[in-house]
Design a protein around this motif. Structure first.
Motif, PDB file in Angstrom:
ATOM      1  N   CYS A  19       7.044  -8.402  -3.347  1.00 38.00           N
ATOM      2  CA  CYS A  19       6.087  -8.240  -2.322  1.00 38.00           C
ATOM      3  C   CYS A  19       4.920  -8.797  -2.514  1.00 38.00           C
ATOM      4  CB  CYS A  19       6.179  -6.776  -1.855  1.00 38.00           C
ATOM      5  SG  CYS A  19       5.386  -6.394  -0.181  1.00 38.00           S
ATOM      6  N   VAL A  20       4.257  -9.435  -1.605  1.00 34.56           N
ATOM      7  CA  VAL A  20       2.950 -10.137  -1.772  1.00 34.56           C
ATOM      8  C   VAL A  20       2.036  -9.594  -0.647  1.00 34.56           C
ATOM      9  CG1 VAL A  20       1.557 -12.166  -1.538  1.00 34.56           C
ATOM     10  CG2 VAL A  20       3.998 -12.326  -2.656  1.00 34.56           C
ATOM     11  N   LYS A  26       2.102  -7.252   4.530  1.00 33.89           N
ATOM     12  CA  LYS A  26       2.874  -7.530   3.423  1.00 33.89           C
ATOM     13  C   LYS A  26       4.010  -8.584   3.923  1.00 33.89           C
ATOM     14  CE  LYS A  26       2.573  -2.901   1.522  1.00 33.89           C
ATOM     15  NZ  LYS A  26       1.869  -3.163   0.175  1.00 33.89           N
ATOM     16  N   VAL A  27       4.111  -9.340   2.795  1.00 33.57           N
ATOM     17  CA  VAL A  27       4.999 -10.517   2.920  1.00 33.57           C
ATOM     18  C   VAL A  27       6.192 -10.141   1.648  1.00 33.57           C
ATOM     19  CG1 VAL A  27       5.547 -13.033   3.020  1.00 33.57           C
ATOM     20  CG2 VAL A  27       3.453 -12.246   3.896  1.00 33.57           C
ATOM     21  N   ALA A  28       7.426 -10.266   2.158  1.00 38.17           N
ATOM     22  CA  ALA A  28       8.685 -10.250   1.410  1.00 38.17           C
ATOM     23  C   ALA A  28       8.827 -11.646   1.005  1.00 38.17           C
ATOM     24  CB  ALA A  28       9.561  -9.444   2.068  1.00 38.17           C
ATOM     25  N   LYS A  47      12.952  -0.040  12.445  1.00 35.14           N
ATOM     26  CA  LYS A  47      12.190   1.208  12.151  1.00 35.14           C
ATOM     27  C   LYS A  47      10.946   1.052  10.746  1.00 35.14           C
ATOM     28  CE  LYS A  47      14.432   4.314  14.384  1.00 35.14           C
ATOM     29  NZ  LYS A  47      13.964   5.164  15.463  1.00 35.14           N
ATOM     30  N   GLY A  48      10.755  -0.301  10.612  1.00 34.05           N
ATOM     31  CA  GLY A  48       9.785  -0.799   9.809  1.00 34.05           C
ATOM     32  C   GLY A  48      10.092  -0.690   8.270  1.00 34.05           C
ATOM     33  N   GLY A  49      11.582  -0.739   7.943  1.00 30.57           N
ATOM     34  CA  GLY A  49      11.913  -0.371   6.440  1.00 30.57           C
ATOM     35  C   GLY A  49      11.355  -1.732   5.649  1.00 30.57           C
ATOM     36  N   PRO A  50      11.020  -1.550   4.416  1.00 30.39           N
ATOM     37  CA  PRO A  50      10.825  -2.350   3.532  1.00 30.39           C
ATOM     38  C   PRO A  50      11.852  -3.317   3.058  1.00 30.39           C
ATOM     39  CG  PRO A  50      11.120  -0.255   2.285  1.00 30.39           C
ATOM     40  CD  PRO A  50      11.473  -0.162   3.754  1.00 30.39           C
ATOM     41  N   LEU A  51      11.962  -4.513   3.886  1.00 33.47           N
ATOM     42  CA  LEU A  51      12.982  -5.371   3.535  1.00 33.47           C
ATOM     43  C   LEU A  51      12.782  -6.034   2.201  1.00 33.47           C
ATOM     44  CD1 LEU A  51      12.677  -7.541   6.829  1.00 33.47           C
ATOM     45  CD2 LEU A  51      14.491  -5.858   5.983  1.00 33.47           C
ATOM     46  N   SER A  52      11.762  -6.055   1.467  1.00 34.96           N
ATOM     47  CA  SER A  52      11.718  -6.496  -0.043  1.00 34.96           C
ATOM     48  C   SER A  52      12.520  -5.646  -1.003  1.00 34.96           C
ATOM     49  CB  SER A  52      10.088  -6.422  -0.545  1.00 34.96           C
ATOM     50  OG  SER A  52       9.533  -5.157  -0.375  1.00 34.96           O
ATOM     51  N   GLN A  53      12.950  -4.483  -0.461  1.00 38.61           N
ATOM     52  CA  GLN A  53      13.694  -3.533  -1.225  1.00 38.61           C
ATOM     53  C   GLN A  53      15.299  -3.550  -0.936  1.00 38.61           C
ATOM     54  OE1 GLN A  53      12.264   0.577  -1.487  1.00 38.61           O
ATOM     55  NE2 GLN A  53       9.789  -0.455  -1.607  1.00 38.61           N
TER      56      GLN A  53
END
Length: 109
Positions: A19-20, A26-28, A47-53
């Motif tokens: 993640c940057v 934030k950019v994945a 739902k806004g989940g963290p795609l980087s994870q």
């Protein structure tokens, strides 16, 4: 374009992401099994989940919250789900990675 260095290819494991933080959020940044690199907003359109994870498979990522599958190439949800995230241009020069911040700013406007 305003290309900004975000590190090196070896900073991201194959089939992984990092993640940057940028002024536009934030950019994945993802690396596929065959070393293709993609950058998208780091939030699922559901739902806004963290795609980087999420789990990277082929040129897609599965959101860790509700298993939505997002195309790394287009930013669009795949299958029956609807929605999309921004894609950000990425450039690879040798081992160095760059993203185009102007693309982020113009799409945020």
């Amino acid at each position: 374009m305003n290309w900004v260095s975000i590190g090196s290819l070896s900073d991201i494991p194959r089939r992984g992401a990092r993640c940057v933080d940028t002024p536009e959020g934030k950019v994945a940044v993802f690396r596929t099994a065959d070393d293709q690199v993609y950058a998208i907003d780091d939030h699922c359109p559901h739902k806004g989940g963290p795609l980087s994870q999420g789990i990277v498979h082929g040129t897609a990522v599965t959101c860790p919250l509700h298993n939505w599958v997002i195309s790394l190439e287009t930013g669009k949800a795949l299958g029956a789900d609807e929605g999309a995230v921004r894609t950000i241009p990425v450039r690879v020069e040798g081992e160095r990675l760059f993203i185009a911040l102007e693309a982020l700013a113009s799409r945020a406007a």
